[in-house]
Design a protein around this motif. Structure first.
Motif, PDB file in Angstrom:
ATOM      1  N   THR A   1       0.839  -1.200   0.000  1.00  0.00           N
ATOM      2  CA  THR A   1       0.000   0.000   0.000  1.00  0.00           C
ATOM      3  C   THR A   1       0.873   1.248   0.000  1.00  0.00           C
ATOM      4  O   THR A   1       0.585   2.221  -0.693  1.00  0.00           O
ATOM      5  CB  THR A   1      -0.945  -0.006   1.219  1.00  0.00           C
ATOM      6  N   GLY A   2       1.970   1.214   0.740  1.00  0.00           N
ATOM      7  CA  GLY A   2       2.884   2.356   0.798  1.00  0.00           C
ATOM      8  C   GLY A   2       3.468   2.686  -0.562  1.00  0.00           C
ATOM      9  O   GLY A   2       3.600   3.861  -0.924  1.00  0.00           O
ATOM     10  N   GLN A   3       3.816   1.661  -1.336  1.00  0.00           N
ATOM     11  CA  GLN A   3       4.348   1.900  -2.680  1.00  0.00           C
ATOM     12  C   GLN A   3       3.297   2.549  -3.577  1.00  0.00           C
ATOM     13  O   GLN A   3       3.607   3.446  -4.359  1.00  0.00           O
ATOM     14  CB  GLN A   3       4.824   0.584  -3.302  1.00  0.00           C
ATOM     15  N   LEU A   4       2.069   2.097  -3.443  1.00  0.00           N
ATOM     16  CA  LEU A   4       0.992   2.692  -4.231  1.00  0.00           C
ATOM     17  C   LEU A   4       0.737   4.137  -3.826  1.00  0.00           C
ATOM     18  O   LEU A   4       0.526   5.001  -4.678  1.00  0.00           O
ATOM     19  CB  LEU A   4      -0.295   1.872  -4.083  1.00  0.00           C
ATOM     20  N   VAL A   5       0.756   4.394  -2.537  1.00  0.00           N
ATOM     21  CA  VAL A   5       0.559   5.762  -2.049  1.00  0.00           C
ATOM     22  C   VAL A   5       1.661   6.665  -2.586  1.00  0.00           C
ATOM     23  O   VAL A   5       1.396   7.762  -3.098  1.00  0.00           O
ATOM     24  CB  VAL A   5       0.509   5.807  -0.502  1.00  0.00           C
ATOM     25  N   ASN A   6       2.904   6.215  -2.501  1.00  0.00           N
ATOM     26  CA  ASN A   6       4.030   7.006  -3.014  1.00  0.00           C
ATOM     27  C   ASN A   6       3.886   7.285  -4.506  1.00  0.00           C
ATOM     28  O   ASN A   6       4.149   8.392  -4.969  1.00  0.00           O
ATOM     29  CB  ASN A   6       5.355   6.316  -2.728  1.00  0.00           C
ATOM     30  N   ALA A   7       3.469   6.278  -5.259  1.00  0.00           N
ATOM     31  CA  ALA A   7       3.313   6.443  -6.708  1.00  0.00           C
ATOM     32  C   ALA A   7       2.193   7.418  -7.046  1.00  0.00           C
ATOM     33  O   ALA A   7       2.264   8.131  -8.042  1.00  0.00           O
ATOM     34  CB  ALA A   7       3.049   5.094  -7.364  1.00  0.00           C
ATOM     35  N   SER A   8       1.181   7.480  -6.185  1.00  0.00           N
ATOM     36  CA  SER A   8       0.034   8.355  -6.457  1.00  0.00           C
ATOM     37  C   SER A   8       0.316   9.808  -6.116  1.00  0.00           C
ATOM     38  O   SER A   8      -0.286  10.711  -6.689  1.00  0.00           O
ATOM     39  CB  SER A   8      -1.191   7.882  -5.670  1.00  0.00           C
ATOM     40  N   GLY A   9       1.221  10.034  -5.153  1.00  0.00           N
ATOM     41  CA  GLY A   9       1.481  11.401  -4.713  1.00  0.00           C
ATOM     42  C   GLY A   9       0.408  11.951  -3.785  1.00  0.00           C
ATOM     43  O   GLY A   9       0.408  13.136  -3.464  1.00  0.00           O
ATOM     44  N   LEU A  10      -0.504  11.106  -3.357  1.00  0.00           N
ATOM     45  CA  LEU A  10      -1.595  11.530  -2.464  1.00  0.00           C
ATOM     46  C   LEU A  10      -1.266  11.165  -1.025  1.00  0.00           C
ATOM     47  O   LEU A  10      -0.332  10.408  -0.755  1.00  0.00           O
ATOM     48  CB  LEU A  10      -2.894  10.840  -2.877  1.00  0.00           C
ATOM     49  N   SER A  11      -2.066  11.669  -0.117  1.00  0.00           N
ATOM     50  CA  SER A  11      -1.920  11.278   1.288  1.00  0.00           C
ATOM     51  C   SER A  11      -2.456   9.859   1.456  1.00  0.00           C
ATOM     52  O   SER A  11      -3.247   9.366   0.635  1.00  0.00           O
ATOM     53  CB  SER A  11      -2.691  12.227   2.198  1.00  0.00           C
ATOM     54  N   GLN A  12      -2.026   9.212   2.520  1.00  0.00           N
ATOM     55  CA  GLN A  12      -2.470   7.845   2.819  1.00  0.00           C
ATOM     56  C   GLN A  12      -3.993   7.772   2.907  1.00  0.00           C
ATOM     57  O   GLN A  12      -4.614   6.884   2.324  1.00  0.00           O
ATOM     58  CB  GLN A  12      -1.842   7.367   4.135  1.00  0.00           C
ATOM     59  N   SER A  13      -4.606   8.719   3.615  1.00  0.00           N
ATOM     60  CA  SER A  13      -6.059   8.658   3.810  1.00  0.00           C
ATOM     61  C   SER A  13      -6.821   8.882   2.505  1.00  0.00           C
ATOM     62  O   SER A  13      -7.814   8.212   2.246  1.00  0.00           O
ATOM     63  CB  SER A  13      -6.512   9.663   4.873  1.00  0.00           C
ATOM     64  N   THR A  14      -6.341   9.803   1.682  1.00  0.00           N
ATOM     65  CA  THR A  14      -7.009  10.051   0.404  1.00  0.00           C
ATOM     66  C   THR A  14      -6.876   8.834  -0.504  1.00  0.00           C
ATOM     67  O   THR A  14      -7.844   8.398  -1.136  1.00  0.00           O
ATOM     68  CB  THR A  14      -6.422  11.294  -0.297  1.00  0.00           C
ATOM     69  N   PHE A  15      -5.681   8.261  -0.552  1.00  0.00           N
ATOM     70  CA  PHE A  15      -5.481   7.094  -1.416  1.00  0.00           C
ATOM     71  C   PHE A  15      -6.288   5.904  -0.909  1.00  0.00           C
ATOM     72  O   PHE A  15      -6.808   5.128  -1.722  1.00  0.00           O
ATOM     73  CB  PHE A  15      -4.001   6.722  -1.526  1.00  0.00           C
ATOM     74  N   SER A  16      -6.416   5.756   0.389  1.00  0.00           N
ATOM     75  CA  SER A  16      -7.180   4.636   0.949  1.00  0.00           C
ATOM     76  C   SER A  16      -8.625   4.656   0.467  1.00  0.00           C
ATOM     77  O   SER A  16      -9.219   3.600   0.240  1.00  0.00           O
ATOM     78  CB  SER A  16      -7.144   4.673   2.474  1.00  0.00           C
ATOM     79  N   THR A  17      -9.178   5.846   0.297  1.00  0.00           N
ATOM     80  CA  THR A  17     -10.543   5.967  -0.216  1.00  0.00           C
ATOM     81  C   THR A  17     -10.618   5.409  -1.637  1.00  0.00           C
ATOM     82  O   THR A  17     -11.543   4.669  -1.978  1.00  0.00           O
ATOM     83  CB  THR A  17     -10.991   7.443  -0.193  1.00  0.00           C
TER      84      THR A  17
END
Length: 109
Positions: free
Chosen positions: A35-51
């Motif tokens: 999940t951390g790799q995906l969050v980093n790739a997205s450039g979004l915050s953890q909470s926003t990406f989790s949605t």
């Protein structure tokens, strides 16, 4: 795949962040990404990406599995296949020659 499932998957993929994340996961099959790799790739915050991740999971496009202390995300390839077949069967109208160019292009990749 039925119409409701197809609509759910298409709606989930109809956002740039979710589409990019799903494509990235498909590229990293069968291992997936944390999940951390995906969050980093997205450039979004953890909470926003989790949605966004929750929308993909609800549509059956992504599954999570715990690996040690990390949560790994994987693309659900069977759902992708089902969606592609659902769309291709209708577009060909029982005439396979209409889909042959598509199949040839997929085979070359």
């Amino acid at each position: 795949m039925n119409s409701d499932s197809a609509l759910s998957a298409l709606a989930a993929l109809a956002h740039p962040t979710r589409l990019n994340a799903f494509r990235l996961l498909v590229q990293h099959e069968p291992d997936g990404l944390s999940t951390g790799q995906l969050v980093n790739a997205s450039g979004l915050s953890q909470s926003t990406f989790s949605t966004h991740l929750a929308v993909l999971a609800k549509a059956g496009l992504v599954t999570s599995e715990k690996r040690g202390r990390q949560i790994n995300q994987r693309a659900e390839i069977d759902t992708l296949k089902g969606l592609m077949l659902f769309l291709a069967k209708d577009c060909c109208q029982g005439r396979p020659e209409l889909c042959e160019p598509l199949l040839a292009e997929l085979a070359c990749c």
